[in-house]
Structures are given as structure tokens and as C-alpha cells.
Design an enzyme around this catalytic site. Structure first.
Site, PDB file in Angstrom:
ATOM      1  N   VAL A 144      -7.285 -15.648  -6.081  1.00 20.28           N
ATOM      2  CA  VAL A 144      -6.508 -14.058  -5.489  1.00 20.28           C
ATOM      3  C   VAL A 144      -8.280 -14.882  -4.679  1.00 20.28           C
ATOM      4  CG1 VAL A 144      -6.777 -12.375  -5.396  1.00 20.28           C
ATOM      5  CG2 VAL A 144      -4.735 -12.718  -6.553  1.00 20.28           C
ATOM      6  N   SER A 154     -11.878  -1.200   0.330  1.00 17.09           N
ATOM      7  CA  SER A 154     -10.266  -0.768   1.155  1.00 17.09           C
ATOM      8  C   SER A 154     -10.514  -1.420   2.130  1.00 17.09           C
ATOM      9  CB  SER A 154      -9.985   0.783   0.729  1.00 17.09           C
ATOM     10  OG  SER A 154      -8.964   0.662  -0.730  1.00 17.09           O
ATOM     11  N   ALA A 167      -7.848  -8.209  -8.275  1.00 14.96           N
ATOM     12  CA  ALA A 167      -8.919  -8.958  -7.177  1.00 14.96           C
ATOM     13  C   ALA A 167      -9.845 -10.007  -8.702  1.00 14.96           C
ATOM     14  CB  ALA A 167     -10.268  -7.997  -7.157  1.00 14.96           C
ATOM     15  N   HIS A 169      -3.759   5.713   3.424  1.00 15.86           N
ATOM     16  CA  HIS A 169      -4.711   4.901   2.927  1.00 15.86           C
ATOM     17  C   HIS A 169      -3.728   3.600   4.005  1.00 15.86           C
ATOM     18  CE1 HIS A 169      -6.220   1.574   0.440  1.00 15.86           C
ATOM     19  NE2 HIS A 169      -7.129   2.757   0.017  1.00 15.86           N
ATOM     20  N   VAL A 191      -8.304   2.140  18.506  1.00 17.72           N
ATOM     21  CA  VAL A 191      -8.333   0.677  17.016  1.00 17.72           C
ATOM     22  C   VAL A 191      -8.005  -0.706  17.008  1.00 17.72           C
ATOM     23  CG1 VAL A 191      -8.745   0.133  14.777  1.00 17.72           C
ATOM     24  CG2 VAL A 191      -8.798   3.027  15.851  1.00 17.72           C
ATOM     25  N   ASP A 215       0.957  -0.848   0.174  1.00 18.87           N
ATOM     26  CA  ASP A 215      -0.087  -0.392   0.253  1.00 18.87           C
ATOM     27  C   ASP A 215       0.606   1.651   0.176  1.00 18.87           C
ATOM     28  OD1 ASP A 215      -2.149   1.849   0.649  1.00 18.87           O
ATOM     29  OD2 ASP A 215      -3.319   0.197   0.690  1.00 18.87           O
TER      30      ASP A 215
END
Length: 416
Positions: free
Chosen positions: A211, A259, A206, A95, A114, A57
């Protein structure tokens, strides 16, 4: 392009409660998927111990509170980041840290901050500069191929890819890289994309056979219209709306999109790999898709794939073993579709470099100027200030009422 944003209703709730900076226990309370999907129950059986997940990422800042000690290795394949992959790069630099926190965040204390769905998993980070004008030394395609190989060579059991090439095809350099991952027993998880941000079709990675492609559902566990794309390569679906993550500066954000759904599935893969270390990648994937809730749909389908993830069932159900990846074989696809003996034609499918972007989030429902879990100019203008005025007038009216009542009582006593 990807954007992070906070739903105005969240900022409004905090403003109404009088909160200044967001408190960590409030952040934990927003993580509805932990209980609603059974992750907290699953933690009694597995927390992702001894499993390593690579985040390919924009880079993961391992210095934020929730990720301290989580990132055990990293690299930068763009040439413009830091060697450890922990310096966010590109325009969407937030991100990668957000993705990482949803997957393996440790929280900031008991019941605070979190916490990821696989809170004992370790992370690797490979920072990628998405886009065509980033100053990166390599093309987007080459960065991804290099990052996948690096992740495998550095011990990844799972690779999370919350990104898209925005085309269903992919370059031949990815053939070798992804096949290398599959040959080394790595589970690759990729986000499907989001219709609301213009990704109308599922794009690579994807679409690559083998995958684990992830679609998104809303709070009611229905296919998300804006925060997910749909297609025949979908494997499973997971929550993709109103998810809270950590930004590189340590603040928090509520966001939507596949995402965010992808790392929830990558975390589930980590839980299964930790609980069943003897299973190969094909059987880990098979366990996750066979225990998913199909919602009465024929499987696999374009909305939910094999169904919505069920972490408890994935860890406890009896699932018949398979001998090969149920999501297909990249090696077989290459044998059938690639024509290695033919010279590449300019512009032929899969050969041109394509801009790769983090999966773009759909726009927030009201105010995309809202960014962190703090009151914003929008909420100050339309929620906090008006309510303050109403409260002020209400208080004044109450005081006048009390004064008038006392005056009437005194007058009554005087008349008596």
C-alpha cells in the site's frame, strides 16, 4: 473522530475584505499546492485521462458543482446509504466529498472553484458507515473488504482510502480483498493518520505491504507535527495543512490532515497511469517514490518515507523498471505471518472487529466553530465587529479633523 474546520485566519481575511459568500476565485487562490508542487506544470503532460479512482469513504455527492460528471459509478456497502454511493452516511458524512474534490474536482469555471490534482480522472464511490453504532448491516471490517473488491470489479485503477483502523494489524478478510486488488494491478493509497487527533501510530490499511502510505507536510514542506503521523511504513509525503475542499452542500472548507494528503497522492498516481498506460502498478508506485524529494534524509524514513512528492519529476524522470512492488508483498507477509492451520483464538491479533474511522483531522488552530469560508460568530465577535468599530471611530475622527481644519482656515481668513 474526524472533524472539518476552517482556520480562523482564512475566515478573518474574508471578513476583512468585506466578502459575504466566498467567491470561487478566492477558493482557487487558496490552492497553493497546485503551483508550489508543480501540478499545473504536470497538467501539460497529463491530467488523469482514462484513469478511474475509487473513493472508499463516507460517500461522494456528485451533484456539487465541482464534481458534476466526475462520479461514473458507485455503491453503498453499509446498507444505510443509497445504491449509487452518493448519499453521505455516518457522523462524518462530509468527508468523502471533500476527499473527492481534492482529487478530481473540475472547478466551477475558468480559474474558479476547487480543481483536483487529476482533473480529468473519473471517480467511483463506495459509501461506508464508519463507527460501531451507525445502524450499518455489516461490520466496519466487512464493509471495507467488500468495498475494495467492488472497486476492483468495477474498473478502479487506483483506490483512495483516507481512513484508519487505528491498529497496525488488520483482519484476515482484508488479506483476500487487498490481495485481490494487487493481483488486478490496482494501486492502493492510504492516509497515515494525524498525531494531533490522537493517531500516534500508523494504522491499517497504511501498514499493509504494497500500500502507498501517505504522510503529511506543512506549508514549508517540513513534517507536519499535528496533521500527520509518522512510521516505518510511510511511502511518500504530501501537503496536509490548509487544504481547501468541497462539502456535500457545495460550500467550501479549509482543512488539514493526511485525509487530504492522500487524495493528492492518488491524483498523482492517476497522472502517472494516464501518461504511462503500459506501466503496471508496481512501476507506477516505483516512479512516484523514486522521484520524490528525500529532503536530505536517509530513505525510506519515518517522516517522509522516500520523500515529498514531485509531480513533474514523476512524469518526466528516467526511472529503472522493477519486477515487483517496492513497498513489499502482502502475499509473502500472509505466508510468513498468518497461521491458517491454527484455530482462531478469541481476541487473537487481527480477528476482532475494530471501529474504522475517517482519518481524524487535528483541531483547527483557533476556532473550531468556523466551518465554511464565510464569516463566523467567532470572526464576527473578534475580527469583523472590532475592526468595524475601529473603522467607525477612525472615520469619525477623520471627519472631525477635516471639519476642524476647515474651521481654522475660515477663522484665519476672517482674521486677515
Amino acid at each position: 473522530m474526524w472533524r472539518a474546520g476552517v482556520a480562523a485566519v482564512v475566515a478573518g481575511v474574508l471578513a476583512l475584505s468585506g466578502a459575504a459568500p466566498a467567491q470561487a476565485d478566492t477558493v482557487r487562490d487558496l490552492q497553493y499546492w497546485l503551483n508550489d508542487y508543480g501540478f499545473t506544470q504536470a497538467w501539460t503532460m497529463s491530467r488523469g485521462d482514462d484513469v478511474t479512482v475509487a473513493i472508499i469513504d463516507t460517500g461522494v455527492n456528485g451533484d456539487v458543482a465541482e464534481l458534476e460528471g466526475v462520479v461514473i459509478g458507485g455503491t453503498d456497502v453499509s446498507g444505510i446509504g443509497s445504491p449509487d454511493g452518493q448519499t453521505p452516511v455516518g457522523e462524518e458524512e462530509e468527508h468523502g466529498t471533500m476527499v473527492a474534490s481534492l482529487l478530481a474536482g473540475r472547478g466551477t469555471g475558468e480559474g474558479n472553484g476547487v480543481i483536483g490534482v487529476a482533473p480529468d480522472a473519473d471517480l467511483l464511490t463506495a459509501s461506508v458507515a464508519f463507527g460501531l453504532d451507525t445502524g450499518a448491516e455489516k461490520t466496519n471490517d466487512d464493509q471495507i473488504a467488500e468495498a475494495v473488491v467492488w472497486a476492483v470489479d468495477n474498473g478502479a485503477d487506483v483506490i483512495n482510502m483516507s481512513l484508519t483502523r487505528n491498529t497496525p494489524d488488520w483482519p484476515e478478510s482484508w488479506d483476500d480483498a487487498f490481495q485481490y486488488a494487487f493481483e488486478n494491478d490496482v494501486v492502493v493509497v492510504a492516509a497515515a493518520g494525524n498525531r494531533g487527533s490522537g493517531t500516534t501510530q500508523v494504522g491499517a490499511p497504511a501498514t499493509i505491504p504494497g500500500v502507498l502510505a501517505v504522510a503529511g507536510v506543512d506549508r514549508e514542506q517540513n513534517a507536519s507535527f499535528d496533521a500527520s503521523s509518522q512510521g516505518i511504513t510511510i511511502a511518500v509525503a504530501a501537503p496536509s495543512e490548509d487544504l481547501v475542499g468541497v462539502l456535500p452542500d457545495g460550500s467550501h472548507v479549509v482543512w488539514s490532515g493526511t485525509s487530504a494528503a492522500a487524495p493528492l497522492v492518488s491524483g498523482l498516481v492517476a497522472l502517472v497511469r494516464s501518461a504511462y498506460p503500459e506501466l503496471d502498478a508496481a512501476n507506477v508506485i516505483n516512479r512516484i517514490i523514486r522521484t520524490a524529494d528525500p529532503k536530505g534524509e536517509e530513505v525510506p524514513g519515518p517522516l517522509y518515507g522516500y520523500g515529498i512528492i514531485d509531480p513533474v519529476a514523476a512524469l518526466t524522470a528516467e526511472v529503472e523498471a522493477v519486477e515487483q512492488n517496492p513497498l513489499g508483498s502482502l502475499e509473502e507477509w500472509i505466508r510468513v505471518h498468518r497461521r491458517a492451520d491454527l484455530p482462531d483464538a478469541e481476541g487473537s491479533e487481527g480477528t476482532d472487529d475494530q471501529e474504522i474511522v475517517p482519518i481524524a483531522d487535528p483541531p483547527p488552530p483557533r476556532a473550531d466553530s468556523a466551518k465554511t469560508l464565510l464569516p463566523t460568530p467567532w470572526t464576527l465577535s473578534y475580527i469583523t465587529v472590532p475592526l468595524s468599530l475601529v473603522a467607525g471611530f477612525g472615520t469619525l475622527a477623520a471627519l472631525l479633523g477635516i471639519g476642524a481644519t476647515r474651521h481654522i482656515r475660515r477663522s484665519t481668513r476672517s482674521d486677515a
